[in-house]
Enzyme design. Structure first.
Site, short mmCIF file in Angstrom:
data_model
loop_
_atom_site.label_atom_id
_atom_site.label_comp_id
_atom_site.label_asym_id
_atom_site.label_seq_id
_atom_site.Cartn_x
_atom_site.Cartn_y
_atom_site.Cartn_z
N HIS A 117 0.78 -1.25 0.01
CA HIS A 117 0.16 0.09 -0.09
C HIS A 117 0.85 1.22 -0.03
CE1 HIS A 117 -3.91 -1.95 0.97
NE2 HIS A 117 -3.16 -2.79 1.40
N LYS A 168 15.36 -4.45 -2.30
CA LYS A 168 15.76 -3.83 -3.71
C LYS A 168 16.64 -5.11 -4.41
CE LYS A 168 19.99 -2.40 -1.24
NZ LYS A 168 20.96 -1.43 -0.79
#
Length: 195
Positions: A117, A168
């Site tokens: 979100h 990442k």
């Protein structure tokens, strides 16, 4: 003219919102697969997922039915290459596409997420849904209980240590560990890495 939705229209909207991500095929498949013993019948489980509509390459072995959730495009959002091993208790969020290359190992408890979100106002921090695909390169090894977050690419031959949270991209042929995942070493072809 009255522009307010009538009770019946509200009910239809609510019913659609509550049932749009129910997948009868997936429920039936999980029920039947639940009768298979864990860590056995790997090939049978793989064939069942393929017959349901998931794209899974030859030689892939699935130790237990993964916990799968996602959108209406669920069956199009999983692509698994050849000769992969998927361990027990894995979680696959198929809100967006997960692409797993050839010869990839997902150890027990691996969680791959494709949705999160946006950060929103202080009264309700979980804002609108964001979705990003995840890619796992050929030969990668994801250690037990690691978490791959949305939008991440794990490079070919990379190793993710147990319990690592990967937020990442992971370069090919590197080993990462920690929370968040940080590069620990660069691997060579002759050097084994054991998470």
């Amino acid at each position: 003219m009255d522009t307010k939705p009538r009770a019946w229209e509200k009910f239809k909207i609510l019913l659609h919102e509550e049932t749009s991500n129910i997948h009868p095929r997936l429920i039936a498949l999980a029920t039947v697969a639940g009768f298979l013993p864990r860590d056995q019948a790997h090939t049978t489980r793989t064939r069942m997922l393929s017959l349901a509509g998931f794209r899974i390459g030859e030689g892939t072995r699935i130790a237990a039915f993964p916990k799968i959730n996602g959108s209406a495009q669920l069956f199009k959002n999983l692509v698994v290459g050849k000769n992969c091993d998927i361990g027990t208790d894995c979680v696959l969020d198929l809100s967006e596409r997960i692409t797993i290359g050839d010869r990839v190992t997902l150890s027990p408890g691996v969680m791959i997420l494709t949705s999160t979100h946006e950060l929103d106002i202080r009264e309700h921090r979980a804002g609108p849904l964001q979705m990003s695909p995840v890619n796992i390169g050929d030969g990668a090894w994801l250690g037990p209980r690691c978490i791959i977050l949305p939008g991440v690419t794990v490079g070919a031959g990379a190793v993710v240590d147990p319990g690592t949270v990967v937020n990442k991209d992971v370069a090919p042929h590197t080993r990462v560990g920690g929370i968040p995942g940080m590069q620990l070493e660069v691997l060579t072809a002759s050097e084994p890495a054991v998470p």
